[in-house]
Design an enzyme around this catalytic site. Sequence first.
Site, PDB file in Angstrom:
ATOM      1  N   GLU A 491       0.827  -1.200   0.000  1.00 19.79           N
ATOM      2  CA  GLU A 491       0.000   0.000   0.000  1.00 19.79           C
ATOM      3  C   GLU A 491       0.869   1.261   0.000  1.00 19.79           C
ATOM      4  OE1 GLU A 491      -3.334   2.574   0.208  1.00 19.79           O
ATOM      5  OE2 GLU A 491      -2.963   0.589  -0.617  1.00 19.79           O
ATOM      6  N   GLU A 498       1.382   6.357  -7.133  1.00 18.35           N
ATOM      7  CA  GLU A 498       0.162   7.037  -7.574  1.00 18.35           C
ATOM      8  C   GLU A 498       0.337   8.542  -7.663  1.00 18.35           C
ATOM      9  OE1 GLU A 498      -4.020   5.071  -6.274  1.00 18.35           O
ATOM     10  OE2 GLU A 498      -2.690   5.543  -4.619  1.00 18.35           O
ATOM     11  N   HIS A 514      16.110 -13.425  -3.098  1.00 17.21           N
ATOM     12  CA  HIS A 514      15.603 -14.112  -4.290  1.00 17.21           C
ATOM     13  C   HIS A 514      15.451 -13.165  -5.482  1.00 17.21           C
ATOM     14  CE1 HIS A 514      14.792 -17.845  -2.097  1.00 17.21           C
ATOM     15  NE2 HIS A 514      14.449 -17.046  -1.091  1.00 17.21           N
ATOM     16  N   LYS A 614     -10.985   8.519  -9.451  1.00 18.64           N
ATOM     17  CA  LYS A 614     -11.315   7.990  -8.130  1.00 18.64           C
ATOM     18  C   LYS A 614     -12.094   6.681  -8.193  1.00 18.64           C
ATOM     19  CE  LYS A 614     -11.592   8.201  -3.634  1.00 18.64           C
ATOM     20  NZ  LYS A 614     -10.386   7.979  -2.830  1.00 18.64           N
TER      21      LYS A 614
END
Length: 619
Positions: A491, A498, A514, A614
């Site tokens: 997040e 964003e 990895h 939105k």
Amino acid sequence: MCGIVGGVAERNLIPIMLEGLKRLEYRGYDSAGVAIIDAEGTLVRRRSLGKIKALDATIHADDTPIAGQIGIAHTRWATHGVPSEANAHPHFSNDQVAVVHNGIIENYQQLKAQQQAMGYAFTSQTDTEVIGHCVAEHLKQQPDLLKAVQAAIQKFEGAYALGVISVTDPTRLIAARKGSPLVIGVGIGEYFIASDVSALLPVTQNVIFLEEGDVADIRRDALQIYNQQGEPVERQVRVSSLSAAAVELGEHRHYMHKEIFEQPQSVSDTLEGRVTDKTVLVSAFGNQAEALFAGITQVQIIACGTSYHAGLVAKYWFEDILQLPCQVEVASEYRYRNPVVLSNSLFVTISQSGETADTLAALQQVKGRAKQQNLSVPTLTICNAPESSMTRESDLVFLTHAGQEIGVASTKAFSTQLVSLALLLTSIGKVQGRLDAKREGKIVKGLKKLPGLIQNALTHEPTIQALANRFADKHNCLFLGRGTMYPIAMEGALKLKEISYIHAEAYPAGELKHGPLALIDETIPVVAIAPHDDLLEKLKSNLQEVNARGGQMIVFEDEKSNVSSDGTFTVVKTTSNVGRITAPITFNIVLQLLAYHVALIKGTDVDQPRNLAKSVTVE
């Protein structure tokens, strides 16, 4: 996606529609336009590329600005066709019909070919022009705007919310919805339409939510709604709980900043009436909740974007705390992979708007399969919009009380979704005997501490503002977390990309070896979250791996975590006294602030980042 405003009144609608568009600009801001029928009965249109202020300037550039008592307006988020004035709505057909449209007409190419063969000219790259031409063609056969629209929509495949006006009947506005939300505002001797209640608040709080397939025939002094079968129906007039002040910036520079700081109150509001001193009220999920929760053997969560990250956090909770299997999947993948639907699953959809196209389609698909195969699959929607499509489709509804969220980057909606999922976890555990009273009381106590924990986390803003300067010349960033902090890292990375346009990735810290370690050098910031939990020591080892390779480490830690370094780490003691449920919600706050202040440094549009809108009501 996109915003619609329109109306029929005894006053000039231009100022009302412009104000409505400004309140809907978070839904789309590539271009905008208005169309009215003026006093001479002529269709007049103004369109512009960019934001609403550009349209406002275009309208008022003339000595005699346009005016009209019936009109439609639109702010666009591009789907078909690049952002341009030609692609901006409203679209005309032969200067006779004007239309605004949210959604996607999936068979528009076929319709366009037919209409071109009939002699209709196309001036844009959009799918919307076929709507106007289709209505115009039906008006030739039946000079009644309502009947023409009702006939036209039978030919459309896909999703739409429509506003249509025509010089053939200059006192009527026809509205229709299928798959995209549309609301009617009821005034005194006037009616309005909008894709969101917030656009109507300056003129009315009395609203009617159109249902799937509805068509509304709107005149200044009359309203008649028809259902999908063409039958006249009554729809309830509701009084919106929103106020015009709720969508004002106040002392804040951006809506995102305002909404970050509203989170203590939003969390308090979401908890209010759902918990007592020591217990969760299962009935908060609905009258049937206790009976439905008793029979479930697994949980399936479907969501998109930020809501998907909330589901991922909940997966850890369900399996760790309740030992109840939980699967989480992105809606756009789930609905197309022919999933196996298991009986006795609680199917949970999470959406801020309740209109997210892929999540809504997945919900409808599962309901259809469950009915067809005679499976027991109760459905629950966690949502911030009480009259949304998902809330109407689900057996159970749990409303978050985040309040209106305007910023495209979700903040308070995410926190209240996590609170809602914690209440769901506790309710199911309580009903099934997986949680004893002592454990339940401990969870409730932690949730009630959350507003204070969030408020404390917000006090770190000056420190985070200073840290943001380190990102001024950065183009990449790595976020690390373990356990529930991995989806919180996801997040955090999403928020940064964003609104600041920095490429950011999140990894479970244990996965560094990895592959991701190859990215680490002295130029890349690495953000880590270090709660005081069972995985702390392993996380510390992972951080030393980054440190050894010169990474610029920023660690947000619990005061008890004591992440030590040789001085190359920047450590922010973010919080203390957090548990496995409250920790992810609390740590997420500082990541929101970090993304916000980096975006300010970068000079991007915080509330309306490029290419995004939105509410994602199209695929």
